[in-house]
Enzyme design. Structure first.
Site, PDB file in Angstrom:
ATOM      1  N   ASP A  58       0.647  -1.074  -0.064  1.00 33.23           N
ATOM      2  CA  ASP A  58      -0.099   0.212  -0.049  1.00 33.23           C
ATOM      3  C   ASP A  58       0.953   1.464  -0.116  1.00 33.23           C
ATOM      4  O   ASP A  58       0.220   2.426   0.238  1.00 33.23           O
ATOM      5  CB  ASP A  58      -0.903  -0.012   1.042  1.00 33.23           C
ATOM      6  CG  ASP A  58      -0.397   0.071   2.541  1.00 33.23           C
ATOM      7  OD1 ASP A  58       1.012   0.086   2.656  1.00 33.23           O
ATOM      8  OD2 ASP A  58      -0.874  -0.027   3.460  1.00 33.23           O
ATOM      9  N   HIS A  86       3.269   2.082   2.200  1.00 33.15           N
ATOM     10  CA  HIS A  86       3.918   2.373   3.288  1.00 33.15           C
ATOM     11  C   HIS A  86       5.329   2.218   3.566  1.00 33.15           C
ATOM     12  O   HIS A  86       6.039   1.072   2.940  1.00 33.15           O
ATOM     13  CB  HIS A  86       3.109   1.825   4.651  1.00 33.15           C
ATOM     14  CG  HIS A  86       3.351   0.434   4.745  1.00 33.15           C
ATOM     15  ND1 HIS A  86       2.451  -0.514   5.261  1.00 33.15           N
ATOM     16  CD2 HIS A  86       4.659  -0.234   4.831  1.00 33.15           C
ATOM     17  CE1 HIS A  86       2.993  -1.737   5.365  1.00 33.15           C
ATOM     18  NE2 HIS A  86       4.385  -1.696   5.019  1.00 33.15           N
ATOM     19  N   GLU A 125       1.226   4.305   7.294  1.00 32.92           N
ATOM     20  CA  GLU A 125       0.172   3.762   6.434  1.00 32.92           C
ATOM     21  C   GLU A 125      -0.305   5.234   5.381  1.00 32.92           C
ATOM     22  O   GLU A 125       0.001   6.227   5.925  1.00 32.92           O
ATOM     23  CB  GLU A 125      -1.006   3.041   7.059  1.00 32.92           C
ATOM     24  CG  GLU A 125      -0.429   1.761   7.850  1.00 32.92           C
ATOM     25  CD  GLU A 125      -0.491   0.686   6.949  1.00 32.92           C
ATOM     26  OE1 GLU A 125       0.065   0.895   5.765  1.00 32.92           O
ATOM     27  OE2 GLU A 125      -0.506  -0.589   7.571  1.00 32.92           O
TER      28      GLU A 125
HETATM   29  C1  F6R Z   1       9.210  -3.141   8.616  1.00 31.64           C
HETATM   30  C2  F6R Z   1       8.700  -1.912   7.659  1.00 31.64           C
HETATM   31  C3  F6R Z   1       7.842  -2.295   6.718  1.00 31.64           C
HETATM   32  C4  F6R Z   1       8.222  -3.508   5.645  1.00 31.64           C
HETATM   33  C5  F6R Z   1       7.067  -3.475   4.692  1.00 31.64           C
HETATM   34  C6  F6R Z   1       7.566  -4.639   3.558  1.00 31.64           C
HETATM   35  O1  F6R Z   1      10.296  -2.874   9.584  1.00 31.64           O
HETATM   36  O2  F6R Z   1       9.231  -1.191   7.999  1.00 31.64           O
HETATM   37  O3  F6R Z   1       7.607  -0.929   5.953  1.00 31.64           O
HETATM   38  O4  F6R Z   1       9.405  -3.146   5.041  1.00 31.64           O
HETATM   39  O5  F6R Z   1       5.842  -3.975   5.269  1.00 31.64           O
HETATM   40  O6  F6R Z   1       7.626  -5.918   4.289  1.00 31.64           O
HETATM   41  P1  F6R Z   1       8.116  -7.084   3.297  1.00 31.64           P
HETATM   42  O7  F6R Z   1       9.742  -6.788   2.926  1.00 31.64           O
HETATM   43  O8  F6R Z   1       7.838  -8.369   4.245  1.00 31.64           O
HETATM   44  O9  F6R Z   1       7.424  -7.186   2.194  1.00 31.64           O
END
Ligand code: F6R
Length: 261
Positions: A136, A138, A143
């Site tokens: 999304d 973030h 978010e």
């Molecule tokens: C976690 C964080 C999140 C992740 C994101 C992607 O510390 O900051 O922003 O980087 O949700 O997560 P993955 O890499 O598991 O797809």
């Protein structure tokens, strides 16, 4: 913003790990901001391999967390503190005392957020902040519709993020916390160098919106457009919706190697 397209996640991990190693060689007590989730694991593996091979001594580097779940008991294996200790601090041979993170189990979460934001400011600043990106858009757990100048605070996860993260909790969304502490976008933008890694087709829309879309709170990662030294490393799949992909490839190919990321 520099966009670097790499063949796959392993190549992205190697490229970023080399940039981190170069930073540590220049500044042995560098403060490295780390992200969790699946994406950065190839970076940590590549950096740990360099440490094991004697190519860099990371033992005096410092580490800080980007975010943390609220309400998981201390020591929970999926708390981001546990993950960072397991995936980063131990393999790199860092001392646990060189590691800072927000206290997601604090009785006063608001005070814990403020204390962490102040501790980051007092640390001399983050030298290199690793980021992943949510489907999304973030960064950290800012978010969509997070303020672009937000500070470390409590946030509510979207349903999409909880679905995405259920894989870390026995595929049971009920176990995924609703709340997190995250560095704010304003906090993240204070790091000297931001390095976002995105891999896989599932990130292609979010990457295109981040890099080529308008600056918008609806896509929190687009705030990287405001930063003077932001690097976005993407594999072919995550780059698949970039209109300027050929331009990004040509720009990076023409870059002198000594400049690094
Ligand atoms: C976690 C964080 C999140 C992740 C994101 C992607 O510390 O900051 O922003 O980087 O949700 O997560 P993955 O890499 O598991 O797809």
């Amino acid at each position: 913003m520099e966009v670097v397209i790499v063949p796959d996640a392993k190549a992205g991990g190697e490229l970023i790990a080399e940039a981190m190693a170069a930073l540590i060689r220049r500044k042995p007590d560098a403060l490295l901001g780390v992200a969790t989730g699946s994406t950065p694991l190839p970076i940590y593996e590549a950096l740990a391999a360099k440490v094991a091979a004697g190519a860099v001594d990371a033992s005096t580097a410092r580490i800080c967390q980007l975010d943390e779940y609220v309400g998981l008991p201390q020591g929970h294996p999926e708390s981001y503190r546990s993950v960072v200790l397991r995936e980063v601090v131990e393999p790199l041979g860092l001392t646990p005392s060189s590691f800072m993170g927000p206290d997601g189990s604090a009785a006063d979460v608001q005070a814990a957020c403020e204390a962490y934001d102040q501790a980051l400011a007092a640390s001399g600043g983050v030298d290199l902040q690793l980021l992943g990106i949510g489907t999304d858009g973030h960064i950290g757990f800012n978010e969509p519709c997070s303020s672009l100048s937000s500070r470390t605070r409590i946030k509510t996860l979207t349903n999409q993020t909880r679905v995405d993260n259920a894989r870390f909790f026995d595929n049971d969304i009920e176990q995924v916390p609703h709340h997190v502490i995250t560095q704010g976008i304003g906090t993240i933008l204070e790091a000297r160098h931001l390095v976002l890694l995105a891999t896989g087709e599932g990130k292609a829309d979010a990457v295109a919106a981040t890099v080529e879309g308008p600056l918008s709170a609806l896509v929190p990662a687009s705030a990287l457009q405001l930063h003077r030294h932001a690097t976005v490393v993407v594999d072919e799949a995550a780059a698949s919706k970039l209109k300027l992909a050929e331009y990004f490839r040509a720009t990076f190919a023409a870059k002198p190697e000594w400049q690094g990321l």
